[in-house]
Design an enzyme around this catalytic site. Structure first.
Site, PDB file in Angstrom:
ATOM      1  N   GLY A   1     -27.851  10.858  72.277  1.00  0.00           N
ATOM      2  CA  GLY A   1     -28.584  12.129  72.177  1.00  0.00           C
ATOM      3  C   GLY A   1     -27.684  13.292  72.581  1.00  0.00           C
ATOM      4  O   GLY A   1     -26.849  13.136  73.469  1.00  0.00           O
TER       5      GLY A   1
ATOM      6  N   THR B   1     -25.890  12.763  79.947  1.00  0.00           N
ATOM      7  CA  THR B   1     -27.298  12.552  79.583  1.00  0.00           C
ATOM      8  C   THR B   1     -28.155  13.524  80.386  1.00  0.00           C
ATOM      9  O   THR B   1     -27.932  13.717  81.587  1.00  0.00           O
ATOM     10  CB  THR B   1     -27.825  11.112  79.827  1.00  0.00           C
ATOM     11  OG1 THR B   1     -29.257  11.143  79.724  1.00  0.00           O
ATOM     12  CG2 THR B   1     -27.472  10.544  81.182  1.00  0.00           C
TER      13      THR B   1
ATOM     14  N   ASP C   1     -31.017  12.877  81.113  1.00  0.00           N
ATOM     15  CA  ASP C   1     -31.890  12.033  81.933  1.00  0.00           C
ATOM     16  C   ASP C   1     -31.310  11.740  83.323  1.00  0.00           C
ATOM     17  O   ASP C   1     -32.040  11.300  84.209  1.00  0.00           O
ATOM     18  CB  ASP C   1     -32.158  10.697  81.225  1.00  0.00           C
ATOM     19  CG  ASP C   1     -33.062  10.848  80.013  1.00  0.00           C
ATOM     20  OD1 ASP C   1     -33.566  11.960  79.791  1.00  0.00           O
ATOM     21  OD2 ASP C   1     -33.264   9.860  79.290  1.00  0.00           O
TER      22      ASP C   1
ATOM     23  N   ARG D   1     -36.520   8.535  79.872  1.00  0.00           N
ATOM     24  CA  ARG D   1     -36.872   7.248  79.269  1.00  0.00           C
ATOM     25  C   ARG D   1     -37.097   6.163  80.335  1.00  0.00           C
ATOM     26  O   ARG D   1     -38.138   5.537  80.364  1.00  0.00           O
ATOM     27  CB  ARG D   1     -35.714   6.841  78.364  1.00  0.00           C
ATOM     28  CG  ARG D   1     -35.962   5.705  77.464  1.00  0.00           C
ATOM     29  CD  ARG D   1     -34.669   5.293  76.811  1.00  0.00           C
ATOM     30  NE  ARG D   1     -34.304   6.153  75.700  1.00  0.00           N
ATOM     31  CZ  ARG D   1     -34.755   5.981  74.452  1.00  0.00           C
ATOM     32  NH1 ARG D   1     -35.562   5.000  74.182  1.00  0.00           N
ATOM     33  NH2 ARG D   1     -34.368   6.792  73.488  1.00  0.00           N
TER      34      ARG D   1
ATOM     35  N   GLU E   1     -41.825  10.945  80.093  1.00  0.00           N
ATOM     36  CA  GLU E   1     -42.243  10.238  78.867  1.00  0.00           C
ATOM     37  C   GLU E   1     -42.261   8.720  79.027  1.00  0.00           C
ATOM     38  O   GLU E   1     -43.016   8.029  78.352  1.00  0.00           O
ATOM     39  CB  GLU E   1     -41.310  10.600  77.707  1.00  0.00           C
ATOM     40  CG  GLU E   1     -39.872  10.194  77.994  1.00  0.00           C
ATOM     41  CD  GLU E   1     -38.883  10.488  76.884  1.00  0.00           C
ATOM     42  OE1 GLU E   1     -39.288  10.908  75.804  1.00  0.00           O
ATOM     43  OE2 GLU E   1     -37.676  10.296  77.137  1.00  0.00           O
TER      44      GLU E   1
ATOM     45  N   ARG F   1     -55.236  20.538  79.176  1.00  0.00           N
ATOM     46  CA  ARG F   1     -54.361  20.731  78.011  1.00  0.00           C
ATOM     47  C   ARG F   1     -53.057  19.978  78.232  1.00  0.00           C
ATOM     48  O   ARG F   1     -52.658  19.725  79.377  1.00  0.00           O
ATOM     49  CB  ARG F   1     -54.039  22.213  77.826  1.00  0.00           C
ATOM     50  CG  ARG F   1     -55.227  23.064  77.420  1.00  0.00           C
ATOM     51  CD  ARG F   1     -55.568  22.833  75.944  1.00  0.00           C
ATOM     52  NE  ARG F   1     -56.544  23.784  75.476  1.00  0.00           N
ATOM     53  CZ  ARG F   1     -57.865  23.616  75.514  1.00  0.00           C
ATOM     54  NH1 ARG F   1     -58.378  22.523  76.069  1.00  0.00           N
ATOM     55  NH2 ARG F   1     -58.675  24.539  75.039  1.00  0.00           N
TER      56      ARG F   1
ATOM     57  N   HIS G   1     -37.522  18.017  72.704  1.00  0.00           N
ATOM     58  CA  HIS G   1     -36.091  18.316  72.524  1.00  0.00           C
ATOM     59  C   HIS G   1     -35.694  19.713  72.967  1.00  0.00           C
ATOM     60  O   HIS G   1     -34.495  20.024  72.998  1.00  0.00           O
ATOM     61  CB  HIS G   1     -35.701  18.059  71.072  1.00  0.00           C
ATOM     62  CG  HIS G   1     -35.834  16.606  70.705  1.00  0.00           C
ATOM     63  ND1 HIS G   1     -37.039  16.040  70.398  1.00  0.00           N
ATOM     64  CD2 HIS G   1     -34.921  15.607  70.678  1.00  0.00           C
ATOM     65  CE1 HIS G   1     -36.868  14.745  70.163  1.00  0.00           C
ATOM     66  NE2 HIS G   1     -35.595  14.460  70.328  1.00  0.00           N
TER      67      HIS G   1
ATOM     68  N   GLN H   1     -35.727  20.581  75.825  1.00  0.00           N
ATOM     69  CA  GLN H   1     -34.959  20.310  77.055  1.00  0.00           C
ATOM     70  C   GLN H   1     -33.500  19.993  76.775  1.00  0.00           C
ATOM     71  O   GLN H   1     -32.663  20.013  77.657  1.00  0.00           O
ATOM     72  CB  GLN H   1     -35.571  19.106  77.792  1.00  0.00           C
ATOM     73  CG  GLN H   1     -36.967  19.350  78.279  1.00  0.00           C
ATOM     74  CD  GLN H   1     -37.713  18.039  78.510  1.00  0.00           C
ATOM     75  OE1 GLN H   1     -37.782  17.544  79.610  1.00  0.00           O
ATOM     76  NE2 GLN H   1     -38.283  17.469  77.463  1.00  0.00           N
TER      77      GLN H   1
HETATM   78  O1  F6P Z   1     -31.081  11.927  75.892  1.00  0.00           O
HETATM   79  C1  F6P Z   1     -31.965  10.949  76.391  1.00  0.00           C
HETATM   80  C2  F6P Z   1     -33.282  11.198  75.787  1.00  0.00           C
HETATM   81  O2  F6P Z   1     -33.507  12.528  76.036  1.00  0.00           O
HETATM   82  C3  F6P Z   1     -34.487  10.391  76.291  1.00  0.00           C
HETATM   83  O3  F6P Z   1     -35.132  10.895  77.411  1.00  0.00           O
HETATM   84  C4  F6P Z   1     -35.387  10.385  75.090  1.00  0.00           C
HETATM   85  O4  F6P Z   1     -36.267   9.292  75.092  1.00  0.00           O
HETATM   86  C5  F6P Z   1     -34.421  10.290  73.977  1.00  0.00           C
HETATM   87  O5  F6P Z   1     -33.257  10.962  74.402  1.00  0.00           O
HETATM   88  C6  F6P Z   1     -34.954  10.837  72.671  1.00  0.00           C
HETATM   89  O6  F6P Z   1     -33.900  11.088  71.800  1.00  0.00           O
HETATM   90  P1  F6P Z   1     -33.983  11.124  70.215  1.00  0.00           P
HETATM   91  O7  F6P Z   1     -35.264  11.789  69.829  1.00  0.00           O
HETATM   92  O8  F6P Z   1     -32.772  11.898  69.815  1.00  0.00           O
HETATM   93  O9  F6P Z   1     -33.909   9.721  69.749  1.00  0.00           O
END
Ligand code: F6P
Length: 342
Positions: free
Chosen positions: A11, A125, A127, A171, A222, A266, A272, A274
């Site tokens: 990512g 990352t 994350d 993740r 998430e 709500r 994305h 972020q």
């Molecule tokens: O970069 C890590 C991350 O942001 C995770 O938190 C997320 O699940 C994943 O990338 C989603 O990435 P993509 O939509 O590009 O597959």
């Protein structure tokens, strides 16, 4: 002239261009040639490259994304691909390669390095779940964006007397949720490391409202899960590293909380947002320090290693250590965040 390749995989992340710029400047200053490999490991498999010179790295420090492109290609997925990657490394006349990525990209880097390629790594990352480094670049930017969003949600939540569930990325680890929730004054923070207890969350909210508050902010990562259940997925698709597409926990949680508490709720999924856009000053500097360190490792032939942050020092650690396990949220930080729940 010796040649170094640079690639960005997985990512995207704010600060990638700052690493590319720093490593390239450092290489050029020492009379190395720099080859940008496009779209992560895919570019090595397809020999898709571009020469990086002073001109190509000019004006990219503050730009989000990566000028090299990225992909989640795994050269160990299809038989024969890793041999192609090793062969192309030779055909491109590379003396070394800098792989900028998270657990997947660096996992491949580690295998290729064990199989004889001269590779060093840079930890990336949003994350922040990569082991053997205190922080990855991109995390600070993601936390700042999420915090600003939480600040904005406060005023609308307060005006409408609502609950707001904010779903952030993360993740396997709840670093963004914990830090942005702490900075943004969240009333509950839910992370993948600790199963969600809906009854407990509702009680915290009810107690808060009994105290006279008429709005609440709940931040959820998430990857957070309800007790004894799986993560919530967008669909059944897997990427080349076997990862599912997460998303939807915010919606599920909001429904349960609204039904249980009776307060209008709500959901906001930051997604994305972020990951996109300009890096913070902190990430630009961290990424620059990582890029310079990566070239230093190349000059000193310290292959199979990764630039890392320990305290305030940039050090190097074995790639193997970086991918050995995931770095989950520090319990002490989460305990501090909990003081402000409710
Ligand atoms: O970069 C890590 C991350 O942001 C995770 O938190 C997320 O699940 C994943 O990338 C989603 O990435 P993509 O939509 O590009 O597959």
């Amino acid at each position: 002239m010796p040649r170094v390749g640079i690639l960005t995989g997985g990512g995207d992340c704010p600060g990638l261009n700052a690493v590319i710029r720093a490593a390239t400047r450092s290489a050029l200053n020492n009379s190395w040639e720099v080859v940008g490999i496009k779209n992560g490991w895919k570019g090595l498999l397809e020999k898709e490259t571009q020469i990086l010179d002073m001109r190509s790295i000019s004006g990219i420090l503050h730009r989000g994304g990566t000028i090299l492109g990225t992909s989640r290609t795994n050269p160990y997925k299809n038989e024969g691909d890793s041999e192609i990657a090793k062969n192309n490394f030779k055909e491109l006349n590379l003396d070394a390669l800098i792989a900028i990525g998270g657990e997947d990209t660096l996992g491949v880097a580690n295998k290729l390095s064990e199989e004889g390629l001269n590779i060093v790594g840079v930890p990336k990352t949003i994350d922040n779940d990569l082991n053997a480094t205190d922080y990855t670049f991109g995390f600070d930017t993601a936390v700042n964006i999420a915090t600003e969003c939480i600040d904005r949600l406060h005023t609308t939540a307060e005006s409408h007397h609502r609950l707001m569930v904010v779903e952030v990325m993360g993740r396997h680890a709840g670093w963004i949720a914990t830090f942005s929730g702490l900075a943004g004054g969240a009333d509950v923070i839910l992370i993948p490391e600790i199963p969600i207890n809906v009854a407990e969350v509702c009680q915290i909210i009810k107690n808060r409202h009994a105290r006279g508050k008429n709005f609440s902010i709940i931040v959820v990562a998430e990857g957070a899960k309800f007790s004894k259940s799986q993560e919530i997925l967008q669909d059944g698709e897997l990427d080349e590293f076997g990862h599912v597409k997460l998303g939807g926990i915010g919606q599920k949680l909001a429904k349960l909380i609204e039904t249980n508490t009776g307060f209008e709720t709500r959901v906001v999924v930051l997604g994305h947002i972020q990951r996109g856009g300009t890096p913070t000053a902190y990430d630009r500097i961290l990424a620059t320090r990582y890029g310079v360190k990566a070239m230093e490792l190349v000059f000193n032939k310290k292959f199979g290693r990764m630039a890392a942050l320990k305290g305030n020092h940039i050090v190097d650690v074995p790639l193997k250590e970086a991918i050995a396990e995931l770095k989950t949220v520090d319990e002490k930080i989460y305990e501090i965040a909990k003081i402000f729940f409710g």
